[in-house]
Enzyme design. Structure first.
Site, mmCIF file in Angstrom:
data_model
loop_
_atom_site.group_PDB
_atom_site.id
_atom_site.type_symbol
_atom_site.label_atom_id
_atom_site.label_comp_id
_atom_site.label_asym_id
_atom_site.label_seq_id
_atom_site.Cartn_x
_atom_site.Cartn_y
_atom_site.Cartn_z
ATOM 1 N N ASP A 40 1.244 -1.525 0.036
ATOM 2 C CA ASP A 40 0.116 0.259 -0.317
ATOM 3 C C ASP A 40 1.039 1.235 -0.311
ATOM 4 O O ASP A 40 1.056 2.304 -0.827
ATOM 5 C CB ASP A 40 -0.711 -0.167 1.291
ATOM 6 C CG ASP A 40 -1.903 -1.217 1.352
ATOM 7 O OD1 ASP A 40 -2.122 -2.315 0.527
ATOM 8 O OD2 ASP A 40 -2.281 -0.684 2.049
ATOM 9 N N LYS A 127 -24.578 -15.208 -8.848
ATOM 10 C CA LYS A 127 -25.719 -14.283 -9.333
ATOM 11 C C LYS A 127 -25.459 -13.435 -8.150
ATOM 12 O O LYS A 127 -26.164 -13.874 -6.645
ATOM 13 C CB LYS A 127 -27.481 -15.313 -9.062
ATOM 14 C CG LYS A 127 -28.038 -14.038 -9.681
ATOM 15 C CD LYS A 127 -30.254 -14.378 -10.098
ATOM 16 C CE LYS A 127 -31.020 -13.425 -10.205
ATOM 17 N NZ LYS A 127 -30.941 -12.084 -9.402
ATOM 18 N N GLU A 185 -22.455 -5.764 -12.030
ATOM 19 C CA GLU A 185 -23.357 -5.958 -10.692
ATOM 20 C C GLU A 185 -22.309 -5.264 -10.083
ATOM 21 O O GLU A 185 -21.133 -5.630 -9.690
ATOM 22 C CB GLU A 185 -23.789 -7.055 -9.839
ATOM 23 C CG GLU A 185 -24.386 -6.912 -8.882
ATOM 24 C CD GLU A 185 -25.852 -6.884 -9.312
ATOM 25 O OE1 GLU A 185 -26.185 -7.500 -10.721
ATOM 26 O OE2 GLU A 185 -26.809 -7.533 -9.086
ATOM 27 N N LYS A 301 -26.228 -19.268 -18.160
ATOM 28 C CA LYS A 301 -26.730 -19.062 -19.476
ATOM 29 C C LYS A 301 -26.232 -19.384 -20.428
ATOM 30 O O LYS A 301 -25.923 -20.756 -20.781
ATOM 31 C CB LYS A 301 -25.521 -17.420 -19.916
ATOM 32 C CG LYS A 301 -25.696 -16.358 -18.862
ATOM 33 C CD LYS A 301 -24.899 -14.754 -18.697
ATOM 34 C CE LYS A 301 -25.426 -14.586 -17.802
ATOM 35 N NZ LYS A 301 -24.477 -13.142 -17.661
ATOM 36 N N LYS A 325 -33.043 -19.853 -7.567
ATOM 37 C CA LYS A 325 -32.724 -19.177 -6.958
ATOM 38 C C LYS A 325 -32.100 -19.765 -5.333
ATOM 39 O O LYS A 325 -32.462 -21.311 -5.176
ATOM 40 C CB LYS A 325 -34.276 -18.629 -6.793
ATOM 41 C CG LYS A 325 -34.350 -17.338 -7.867
ATOM 42 C CD LYS A 325 -33.300 -16.691 -7.408
ATOM 43 C CE LYS A 325 -34.381 -15.177 -7.348
ATOM 44 N NZ LYS A 325 -34.635 -14.202 -7.063
ATOM 45 N N CYS A 424 -16.028 -8.099 33.514
ATOM 46 C CA CYS A 424 -15.015 -7.862 35.316
ATOM 47 C C CYS A 424 -16.364 -7.177 36.419
ATOM 48 O O CYS A 424 -14.963 -7.185 37.501
ATOM 49 C CB CYS A 424 -13.670 -6.847 34.497
ATOM 50 S SG CYS A 424 -14.788 -5.963 35.013
ATOM 51 N N CYS A 439 -17.075 -0.114 30.088
ATOM 52 C CA CYS A 439 -16.802 -1.070 31.553
ATOM 53 C C CYS A 439 -15.620 0.266 31.312
ATOM 54 O O CYS A 439 -14.767 0.222 30.639
ATOM 55 C CB CYS A 439 -16.371 -1.987 30.894
ATOM 56 S SG CYS A 439 -15.246 -2.374 32.397
HETATM 57 S S1 IVH Z 1 -27.286 -11.873 -17.029
HETATM 58 C C1 IVH Z 1 -30.159 -11.780 -19.363
HETATM 59 N N1 IVH Z 1 -25.342 -12.498 -14.746
HETATM 60 O O1 IVH Z 1 -29.798 -10.183 -11.651
HETATM 61 C C2 IVH Z 1 -29.045 -11.015 -18.921
HETATM 62 N N2 IVH Z 1 -27.978 -10.758 -13.813
HETATM 63 O O2 IVH Z 1 -33.374 -11.026 -12.335
HETATM 64 C C3 IVH Z 1 -29.962 -10.483 -17.458
HETATM 65 N N3 IVH Z 1 -27.472 -10.233 -11.292
HETATM 66 O O3 IVH Z 1 -31.055 -7.002 -13.383
HETATM 67 C C4 IVH Z 1 -28.407 -10.321 -16.249
HETATM 68 N N4 IVH Z 1 -25.780 -11.772 -11.161
HETATM 69 O O4 IVH Z 1 -28.681 -7.543 -11.780
HETATM 70 C C5 IVH Z 1 -26.852 -11.450 -14.908
HETATM 71 N N5 IVH Z 1 -24.613 -13.000 -13.337
HETATM 72 C C6 IVH Z 1 -24.708 -12.593 -13.417
HETATM 73 C C7 IVH Z 1 -25.708 -12.147 -12.778
HETATM 74 C C8 IVH Z 1 -26.834 -11.377 -12.691
HETATM 75 C C9 IVH Z 1 -26.703 -10.917 -10.813
HETATM 76 C C10 IVH Z 1 -28.835 -9.643 -11.507
HETATM 77 C C11 IVH Z 1 -28.746 -7.946 -12.611
HETATM 78 C C12 IVH Z 1 -29.927 -8.738 -13.069
HETATM 79 C C13 IVH Z 1 -30.450 -9.587 -12.616
HETATM 80 C C14 IVH Z 1 -31.969 -9.842 -13.592
#
Ligand code: IVH
Length: 677
Positions: A40, A127, A185, A301, A325, A424, A439
Site C-alpha cells: 500500500d 448471481k 453488478e 446462460k 434461486k 469483570c 466498562c
Molecule cells: S445476466 C440475461 N448475470 O440479476 C441478462 N445477471 O434478474 C440478465 N445478476 O438485473 C442479466 N448476477 O442485477 C446476469 N451473473 C449475472 C448476474 C445477474 C446478478 C442480477 C442483475 C439482473 C438480475 C436479473
C-alpha cells in the site's frame, strides 16, 4: 511490472503517463485480481508523486487519471438515460426439476425453429446480490454508466462509478472497439459492509439493512465524494450493445472482459451437460456462506450467441438464461436475551441470544446488534419474535421485530445496558456524548482481549488471530501487546493445535512485525480515534514518539484529519499511565517509534529543487536523490526557472545546456556532497 525507480530526469508529462500506467496496473492487481505486487505504501507513493506532478502542471491532468477517483463535483440530480439495449430480467428455477424443464423448453423452442438436438454449452455464474449497471466505453474511454432502472431507462451515475477502483476509466488496448457496453453488478463486500455499518453506528448514524441497500443507496448519491468514501466493488458478467466488435459466445465475451481488466469471477464455469449444471448450482449454494459477497442464486446462460439469438426473449426475460434461486436468508425466531460485551475501549456492545434457527443453510443462535441507539431505533425487546438476517460470512444481524409484534399492547420493557460489566463486574458508566455505556476498567479481560486482537490485526501478523490471542491470554502468557514478542516457540509447540513448524512460523511472523512503520504502530496501540490513516498522519507530523508525547493538544490538532476534540482525547490517552508503560515496553521490544525518511518541508535543503543529469562518478541516481531528499530537498525531472541546482555528471545532455541558459547553479558530485554535508 515493478514500481519503477523514481526516475528523476524524466519529463513531467512522460512521467505522468508512466505513473498512470503503473497505477492502473497496480490498481488492477489489487482491486481486480486481488493479488497485489506492491505494498500500500508503495502504491500511495506513486499516487502522491502523480498528484504532485498534476498539481504543478494542471495542464497534465486527465479525466482518466487515477487521481480523479476521489470524486468530482456533485450533480444536481440523476439524469435519465435510455439504454442502447434493454437490460432484461431473468426467469427463476428453484429446483433441479425446474432447471431441467427450462432446458427442455429451449429444446422444444429450437425444434420449432428447425434446429434438432442442439448441442448446448452453458456458462454458470454467481448471481450477485447488488444492482445491475451498464458501462459504456467509447473509443476505449469510459463515457457513461447507468443503473438498470426499468430496463429501458436508467439513471446516469457516471460520477459515482468513476470513483470505483474496479471500474477501468480507459481500456488498456491499442485499438479499442468503437463502442462497447459492459454490464455487471455493483455490490458491497460483506466485510466492507460490516465495517461501514460499524463506523456509522459509532458515529450515531443509522445502519444499512444489507449490503445491497447500502450499495444501491451509495450509487444513487448526488455527491461522488460519498461514493468514493464507501467501498463499492464490481463484477462484470455480460456485454450489451457493441459497435466494431462482436463475440461468438458468452465465454468469449467474458474472456474479453478479463483481458481488459474487468473483474470477472474466477469460478465462472463453462459446462456441457444438465447434470454438470445442476452440480455447479449446488456447489455455489454450498459455498454461499463462505463467499465475500452475497449471492442469491446462480445464473445459467446458454453459451453460443447464435443460439441465444434463435431462442430470443419472452416479455422481459431471455429464453436462453435462467436464475437458479437459493432459499432466503432471513428467518423469524425468538430473541431470548440480550447480552453485552466490552469492546477495546470498554464500550458495551449488545448482542442477541436467539432461539436456534436455520437461516440460509446454517443454524444460528447469536446475532449482533450494533449499539444502544441501534437497539432503540429497531425497537427490539427480549422475549419477542424478531427477524434475523444471515449474510455470508458476517455475523448474523437482528433486523427488526417480527411483523405485528410492535403493535402488541403489553410488550416487555426496552432492554437496558447492564449496571456492571458482564466480564469483570466493574460498575458501568455512560459518558454523556457517547452512544455506548462503558466498562471503565482498563484491566477488564474482555477489553484486553479486544485490544490484543486489534494489535495483532493492525500489525498484520499472519497466524495471530482471535483463537490464538484467546489461548495465549488464558494461559497467562500474554497480558499486553509487548508480551507477544516474548512468546516461546517451544512452549507454543506444546499446545494442541500447534506443531513445531507452526509455532516457529508464528513467532517469526510476530518478530517480523517489528518492521512495521511508526504510523502503523501508533494505530496498533489502540488509541480511540486513531485509525490507520490518523496513525500515519501523526507519525508524519511528529516524526517520533518523544515529539508526540511532548505535544500539547493544540499541536496534535495540527495533524491532518484531527479536530480539537479528537486532539484532546488523543492527548489524554497518550498520557495515560498504562499507555505510557505499553509504549515503553514495545520500545524495549524494538518496535519502530520513529518515522524513517525525511519530513516534508524540513531539513537544510527544504524548499530547494534539484535536477540530476548525466552519470555521477560514485553515486547512482537513486543514491543521489536519496541524499537530497533526506536533506529535505526535492528532485524533479526538468530544469526550469524554479530549479535551484542541477547536478551534472558525465554525458549530461540538454539539461545542462538548459541550466546554463537559465543561469541555474551547476554542481558536480563533489559539489553536491559539499552542499549537503
Ligand atoms: S445476466 C440475461 N448475470 O440479476 C441478462 N445477471 O434478474 C440478465 N445478476 O438485473 C442479466 N448476477 O442485477 C446476469 N451473473 C449475472 C448476474 C445477474 C446478478 C442480477 C442483475 C439482473 C438480475 C436479473
Amino acid at each position: 511490472m515493478s514500481a519503477a525507480q523514481p526516475v528523476t530526469d524524466m519529463d513531467p508529462a512522460e512521467r505522468a503517463v508512466e505513473l498512470r500506467r503503473l497505477l492502473d496496473y497496480h490498481g488492477y492487481r489489487y482491486y481486480v485480481l486481488d493479488d497485489p505486487e506492491i505494498g500500500d505504501d508503495e502504491y500511495d507513493a506513486l499516487l502522491d508523486e502523480l498528484r504532485a506532478i498534476e498539481q504543478r502542471h494542471p495542464e497534465l491532468k486527465t479525466p482518466d487519471s487515477p487521481t480523479q477517483r476521489i470524486g468530482g463535483e456533485p450533480v444536481s440530480d440523476l439524469e435519465k438515460v435510455r439504454h442502447p439495449q434493454a437490460m432484461l430480467s431473468l426467469a427463476n428455477a428453484r429446483s433441479a426439476d425446474e432447471l431441467r424443464a427450462w432446458i427442455q423448453r429451449m429444446r422444444n423452442h429450437l425444434a420449432r425453429e428447425g434446429i434438432e438436438d442442439p448441442q448446448f454449452e452453458y456458462v454458470a455464474e454467481p448471481k450477485i446480490d447488488g444492482l445491475a449497471i451498464s458501462l459504456i466505453y467509447r473509443d476505449g474511454v469510459f463515457e457513461r454508466g447507468a443503473t438498470r432502472g426499468n430496463g429501458e431507462i436508467g439513471e446516469d451515475v457516471t460520477h459515482n462509478l468513476r470513483t470505483m477502483p474496479a471500474i477501468p476509466l480507459r481500456l488498456d488496448v491499442e485499438d479499442p472497439p468503437r463502442m462497447i457496453e459492459v454490464r455487471g453488478e455493483v455490490y458491497m463486500s460483506l466485510p466492507d459492509f460490516a465495517k461501514l455499518n460499524e463506523r456509522r453506528a459509532e458515529a450515531g448514524l443509522s445502519t444499512f439493512m444489507n449490503p445491497r441497500n447500502s450499495a444501491a443507496g451509495t450509487i444513487r448519491q448526488l455527491d461522488p465524494k460519498l461514493a468514493a468514501d464507501r467501498p463499492l466493488s464490481f463484477w462484470a458478467y455480460q456485454i450489451g450493445a457493441t459497435e466494431g466488435i462482436s463475440f461468438a459466445s458468452h465465454w468469449d465475451a467474458l474472456e474479453w472482459l478479463r483481458e481488459h481488466r474487468f473483474r470477472v469471477h474466477p469460478d465462472v464455469k463453462k459446462l456441457r451437460t444438465e447434470d454438470e449444471v445442476v452440480a455447479q448450482c449446488r456447489s455455489w449454494e454450498e459455498r454461499r456462506g463462505s463467499l465475500e459477497f452475497e449471492i442469491d442464486g446462480v445464473v445459467v446462460k446458454v453459451n453460443e450467441v447464435e443460439l441465444q439469438r434463435r431462442l430470443g426473449v419472452v416479455g422481459r426475460e431471455p429464453r436462453w438464461a435462467i436464475a437458479w434461486k437459493f432459499p432466503p436468508t432471513t428467518a423469524v425466531t425468538r430473541l431470548n436475551q440480550i447480552g453485552w460485551n466490552p469492546g477495546k475501549f470498554g464500550d458495551l456492545h449488545p448482542y442477541a441470544m436467539l432461539e436456534p434457527v436455520r437461516v440460509g443453510g446454517v443454524t444460528i443462535k447469536l446475532a449482533t446488534l450494533h449499539n444502544e441507539e441501534d437497539l432503540r431505533r429497531k425497537d427490539i425487546r427480549e422475549g419477542e419474535e424478531v427477524i434475523v438476517l444471515r449474510a455470508g460470512d458476517v455475523i448474523p444481524q437482528v433486523l427488526s421485530p417480527a411483523p405485528h409484534v410492535a403493535e402488541r399492547p403489553d410488550r416487555p420493557d426496552s432492554p437496558r445496558p447492564p449496571g456492571e460489566c458482564p466480564i469483570c463486574h466493574t460498575p458501568t458508566v455512560k459518558p454523556e456524548d457517547s452512544v455506548f455505556t462503558r466498562c471503565p476498567n482498563r484491566d477488564c479481560p474482555g477489553r484486553r482481549w479486544q485490544l490484543l486482537k486489534h494489535f495483532a490485526g493492525a500489525m498484520d501478523v499472519d497466524g495471530l488471530g482471535e483463537k490464538q490471542v484467546s489461548l495465549f491470554m488464558e494461559l497467562g502468557w500474554v497480558r499486553t501487546a509487548a508480551d507477544f514478542y516474548r512468546l516461546d516457540p517451544e512452549q507454543i509447540a506444546s499446545q494442541t493445535g500447534f506443531g513445531r513448524v507452526s509455532a516457529e512460523k508464528l513467532v517469526a511472523a510476530i518478530a517480523d512485525s517489528r518492521r512495521q512503520p511508526f504510523g502503523r504502530v501508533l494505530y496498533a496501540l489502540g488509541i480511540e480515534d486513531v485509525g490507520y490513516v490518523t496513525g500515519r498522519s501523526l507519525a508524519q507530523q511528529f516524526r517520533s514518539v518523544e515529539a508526540l508525547l511532548e505535544a500539547a493538544p493544540e499541536e496534535i490538532e495540527q495533524t491532518s484529519g484531527v479536530g480539537p476534540k479528537m486532539a484532546r482525547r488523543i492527548h489524554a490517552q497518550l498520557h495515560d499511565a498504562q499507555m505510557q508503560s505499553l509504549i515503553a515496553d514495545l520500545r524495549e521490544e524494538g518496535l519502530r517509534f520513529r518515522e524513517e525518511g525525511p519530513a516534508p518541508g524540513e531539513g537544510r535543503m527544504a524548499g530547494k529543487t534539484f535536477v540530476l543529469t548525466g552519470t555521477l562518478p560514485d553515486l547512482t541516481r537513486e543514491q543521489a536523490s536519496e541524499m537530497i531528499t533526506r536533506a529535505g530537498g526535492r528532485v524533479t525531472g526538468s530544469v526550469s526557472g524554479k530549479t535551484d541546482y542541477v547536478v551534472a555528471g558525465a554525458s549530461p545532455g540538454s539539461k545542462l545546456a538548459q541550466a546554463e541558459r537559465l543561469g541555474v547553479e551547476v554542481l558536480d558530485e563533489a559539489g553536491l556532497r559539499a552542499l549537503l554535508s
